[in-house]
Scaffold this motif. Structure first.
Motif, PDB file in Angstrom:
ATOM      1  N   ILE A  27      48.134  42.779  40.280  1.00  0.00           N
ATOM      2  CA  ILE A  27      46.772  42.276  40.807  1.00  0.00           C
ATOM      3  C   ILE A  27      45.950  42.413  39.791  1.00  0.00           C
ATOM      4  CG2 ILE A  27      45.190  42.884  42.724  1.00  0.00           C
ATOM      5  CD1 ILE A  27      47.476  43.400  44.682  1.00  0.00           C
ATOM      6  N   GLY A  28      45.817  43.555  39.213  1.00  0.00           N
ATOM      7  CA  GLY A  28      44.774  43.884  38.238  1.00  0.00           C
ATOM      8  C   GLY A  28      44.905  42.833  37.014  1.00  0.00           C
ATOM      9  N   VAL A  29      46.164  42.435  36.562  1.00  0.00           N
ATOM     10  CA  VAL A  29      46.121  41.702  35.292  1.00  0.00           C
ATOM     11  C   VAL A  29      45.979  40.188  35.800  1.00  0.00           C
ATOM     12  CG1 VAL A  29      48.064  40.367  34.002  1.00  0.00           C
ATOM     13  CG2 VAL A  29      48.027  43.011  34.254  1.00  0.00           C
ATOM     14  N   LEU A  30      46.398  39.701  37.073  1.00  0.00           N
ATOM     15  CA  LEU A  30      45.985  38.327  37.313  1.00  0.00           C
ATOM     16  C   LEU A  30      44.543  38.303  37.656  1.00  0.00           C
ATOM     17  CD1 LEU A  30      48.824  37.641  39.802  1.00  0.00           C
ATOM     18  CD2 LEU A  30      48.415  36.532  37.514  1.00  0.00           C
ATOM     19  N   SER A  31      43.977  39.118  38.406  1.00  0.00           N
ATOM     20  CA  SER A  31      42.526  39.238  38.802  1.00  0.00           C
ATOM     21  C   SER A  31      41.652  39.240  37.519  1.00  0.00           C
ATOM     22  CB  SER A  31      42.053  39.981  39.744  1.00  0.00           C
ATOM     23  OG  SER A  31      42.103  41.263  39.025  1.00  0.00           O
ATOM     24  N   GLY A  32      42.198  39.895  36.386  1.00  0.00           N
ATOM     25  CA  GLY A  32      41.401  40.034  35.255  1.00  0.00           C
ATOM     26  C   GLY A  32      41.289  38.805  34.332  1.00  0.00           C
ATOM     27  N   VAL A  33      42.640  38.131  34.399  1.00  0.00           N
ATOM     28  CA  VAL A  33      42.780  36.955  33.633  1.00  0.00           C
ATOM     29  C   VAL A  33      41.717  35.897  34.180  1.00  0.00           C
ATOM     30  CG1 VAL A  33      44.359  35.116  32.706  1.00  0.00           C
ATOM     31  CG2 VAL A  33      44.951  37.593  32.446  1.00  0.00           C
ATOM     32  N   PHE A  34      42.075  35.573  35.744  1.00  0.00           N
ATOM     33  CA  PHE A  34      41.256  34.489  36.174  1.00  0.00           C
ATOM     34  C   PHE A  34      39.742  34.665  35.947  1.00  0.00           C
ATOM     35  CE2 PHE A  34      45.007  33.876  39.479  1.00  0.00           C
ATOM     36  CZ  PHE A  34      45.475  32.897  38.645  1.00  0.00           C
ATOM     37  N   PHE A  35      39.444  36.152  36.048  1.00  0.00           N
ATOM     38  CA  PHE A  35      37.911  36.323  35.683  1.00  0.00           C
ATOM     39  C   PHE A  35      37.572  36.211  34.361  1.00  0.00           C
ATOM     40  CE2 PHE A  35      34.428  39.230  34.422  1.00  0.00           C
ATOM     41  CZ  PHE A  35      33.508  38.649  35.431  1.00  0.00           C
ATOM     42  N   ALA A  36      38.390  36.452  33.322  1.00  0.00           N
ATOM     43  CA  ALA A  36      38.200  35.890  32.062  1.00  0.00           C
ATOM     44  C   ALA A  36      38.027  34.571  31.888  1.00  0.00           C
ATOM     45  CB  ALA A  36      39.009  36.749  31.123  1.00  0.00           C
ATOM     46  N   VAL A  37      39.209  33.754  32.444  1.00  0.00           N
ATOM     47  CA  VAL A  37      38.871  32.341  32.071  1.00  0.00           C
ATOM     48  C   VAL A  37      37.661  31.664  32.838  1.00  0.00           C
ATOM     49  CG1 VAL A  37      39.951  30.341  33.125  1.00  0.00           C
ATOM     50  CG2 VAL A  37      41.479  31.938  31.883  1.00  0.00           C
ATOM     51  N   PHE A  38      37.469  32.380  33.907  1.00  0.00           N
ATOM     52  CA  PHE A  38      35.968  31.840  34.609  1.00  0.00           C
ATOM     53  C   PHE A  38      34.757  32.017  33.927  1.00  0.00           C
ATOM     54  CE2 PHE A  38      32.635  32.652  37.517  1.00  0.00           C
ATOM     55  CZ  PHE A  38      32.498  31.327  38.334  1.00  0.00           C
ATOM     56  N   MET A  39      34.641  33.468  33.135  1.00  0.00           N
ATOM     57  CA  MET A  39      33.692  33.614  32.230  1.00  0.00           C
ATOM     58  C   MET A  39      33.885  32.793  30.829  1.00  0.00           C
ATOM     59  SD  MET A  39      31.900  35.611  34.008  1.00  0.00           S
ATOM     60  CE  MET A  39      30.645  36.130  32.741  1.00  0.00           C
ATOM     61  N   ALA A  40      34.990  32.552  30.435  1.00  0.00           N
ATOM     62  CA  ALA A  40      35.018  31.679  29.260  1.00  0.00           C
ATOM     63  C   ALA A  40      34.657  30.112  29.510  1.00  0.00           C
ATOM     64  CB  ALA A  40      36.512  31.702  28.628  1.00  0.00           C
ATOM     65  N   PRO A  52      37.663  38.444  21.857  1.00  0.00           N
ATOM     66  CA  PRO A  52      37.332  40.155  21.928  1.00  0.00           C
ATOM     67  C   PRO A  52      36.493  39.988  23.226  1.00  0.00           C
ATOM     68  CG  PRO A  52      36.721  39.952  19.697  1.00  0.00           C
ATOM     69  CD  PRO A  52      37.559  38.582  20.063  1.00  0.00           C
ATOM     70  N   LYS A  53      35.734  39.210  23.326  1.00  0.00           N
ATOM     71  CA  LYS A  53      34.993  39.082  24.733  1.00  0.00           C
ATOM     72  C   LYS A  53      35.899  38.681  26.149  1.00  0.00           C
ATOM     73  CE  LYS A  53      30.870  36.891  26.679  1.00  0.00           C
ATOM     74  NZ  LYS A  53      30.052  35.941  26.551  1.00  0.00           N
ATOM     75  N   PHE A  54      36.960  37.847  25.717  1.00  0.00           N
ATOM     76  CA  PHE A  54      37.867  37.316  26.573  1.00  0.00           C
ATOM     77  C   PHE A  54      38.887  38.609  27.169  1.00  0.00           C
ATOM     78  CE2 PHE A  54      42.094  35.778  28.100  1.00  0.00           C
ATOM     79  CZ  PHE A  54      41.655  34.900  28.944  1.00  0.00           C
ATOM     80  N   ILE A  55      39.096  39.537  26.173  1.00  0.00           N
ATOM     81  CA  ILE A  55      40.138  40.663  26.381  1.00  0.00           C
ATOM     82  C   ILE A  55      39.298  41.753  26.963  1.00  0.00           C
ATOM     83  CG2 ILE A  55      41.405  42.438  25.211  1.00  0.00           C
ATOM     84  CD1 ILE A  55      42.066  40.301  23.133  1.00  0.00           C
ATOM     85  N   PHE A  56      38.149  41.899  26.507  1.00  0.00           N
ATOM     86  CA  PHE A  56      37.101  42.772  27.400  1.00  0.00           C
ATOM     87  C   PHE A  56      37.103  42.306  28.839  1.00  0.00           C
ATOM     88  CE2 PHE A  56      32.884  44.270  28.878  1.00  0.00           C
ATOM     89  CZ  PHE A  56      33.027  45.495  28.580  1.00  0.00           C
ATOM     90  N   HIS A  57      36.711  41.249  29.068  1.00  0.00           N
ATOM     91  CA  HIS A  57      36.508  40.902  30.495  1.00  0.00           C
ATOM     92  C   HIS A  57      37.723  41.044  31.394  1.00  0.00           C
ATOM     93  CE1 HIS A  57      32.802  38.149  29.571  1.00  0.00           C
ATOM     94  NE2 HIS A  57      32.264  39.275  30.277  1.00  0.00           N
ATOM     95  N   SER A  58      38.946  40.550  30.741  1.00  0.00           N
ATOM     96  CA  SER A  58      40.161  40.632  31.394  1.00  0.00           C
ATOM     97  C   SER A  58      40.701  42.093  31.638  1.00  0.00           C
ATOM     98  CB  SER A  58      41.174  39.781  30.861  1.00  0.00           C
ATOM     99  OG  SER A  58      41.695  40.608  29.470  1.00  0.00           O
ATOM    100  N   PHE A  59      40.661  42.924  30.699  1.00  0.00           N
ATOM    101  CA  PHE A  59      40.909  44.218  30.962  1.00  0.00           C
ATOM    102  C   PHE A  59      40.177  45.202  31.907  1.00  0.00           C
ATOM    103  CE2 PHE A  59      40.692  48.726  29.581  1.00  0.00           C
ATOM    104  CZ  PHE A  59      42.084  48.994  29.871  1.00  0.00           C
ATOM    105  N   TYR A  60      38.750  45.143  31.620  1.00  0.00           N
ATOM    106  CA  TYR A  60      37.770  45.967  32.560  1.00  0.00           C
ATOM    107  C   TYR A  60      37.929  45.425  33.971  1.00  0.00           C
ATOM    108  CZ  TYR A  60      36.785  49.329  28.776  1.00  0.00           C
ATOM    109  OH  TYR A  60      36.893  49.948  27.658  1.00  0.00           O
ATOM    110  N   PHE A  61      37.776  43.998  34.121  1.00  0.00           N
ATOM    111  CA  PHE A  61      37.817  43.555  35.452  1.00  0.00           C
ATOM    112  C   PHE A  61      39.171  44.114  36.027  1.00  0.00           C
ATOM    113  CE2 PHE A  61      37.917  40.309  38.759  1.00  0.00           C
ATOM    114  CZ  PHE A  61      36.770  40.494  39.410  1.00  0.00           C
ATOM    115  N   GLY A  62      40.265  43.629  35.386  1.00  0.00           N
ATOM    116  CA  GLY A  62      41.283  44.196  36.149  1.00  0.00           C
ATOM    117  C   GLY A  62      41.624  45.467  36.576  1.00  0.00           C
ATOM    118  N   LEU A  63      41.259  46.377  35.350  1.00  0.00           N
ATOM    119  CA  LEU A  63      41.149  47.856  35.673  1.00  0.00           C
ATOM    120  C   LEU A  63      40.343  48.138  36.910  1.00  0.00           C
ATOM    121  CD1 LEU A  63      41.943  50.574  34.734  1.00  0.00           C
ATOM    122  CD2 LEU A  63      39.660  50.473  33.494  1.00  0.00           C
ATOM    123  N   PHE A  64      39.117  47.691  37.147  1.00  0.00           N
ATOM    124  CA  PHE A  64      38.271  47.872  38.371  1.00  0.00           C
ATOM    125  C   PHE A  64      39.014  47.442  39.486  1.00  0.00           C
ATOM    126  CE2 PHE A  64      34.545  48.426  35.009  1.00  0.00           C
ATOM    127  CZ  PHE A  64      34.890  49.673  34.985  1.00  0.00           C
TER     128      PHE A  64
END
Length: 68
Positions: free
Chosen positions: A16-29, A42-54
């Motif tokens: 769930i964390g990985v999928l939601s993080g990647v979707f959020f990072a794609v949305f922000m990109a 680096p911004k894409f990885i940052f968004h996907s990691f931290y949003f997925g973690l939270f």
């Protein structure tokens, strides 16, 4: 009628964390793309990691339905 919380398994929380993080990072990109800003890995990885973690922390429990 009392609700009880059931813990979600770790494997499912990670997915769930990985999928939601990647979707959020794609949305922000996509916002950066429409603003004509260069893609930043680096911004894409940052968004996907931290949003997925939270999201995986926030979605630890679920409330199952009561069977009537």
């Amino acid at each position: 009628m009392e609700n009880y919380y059931k813990k979600i398994p770790l494997k499912k929380r990670i997915s769930i964390g990985v999928l939601s993080g990647v979707f959020f990072a794609v949305f922000m990109a996509s916002f950066d793309y429409f603003d004509h800003t260069a893609f930043s890995l680096p911004k894409f990885i940052f968004h996907s990691f931290y949003f997925g973690l939270f999201m995986s922390i926030a979605l630890r429990y679920r409330v199952p339905r009561n069977k009537v």
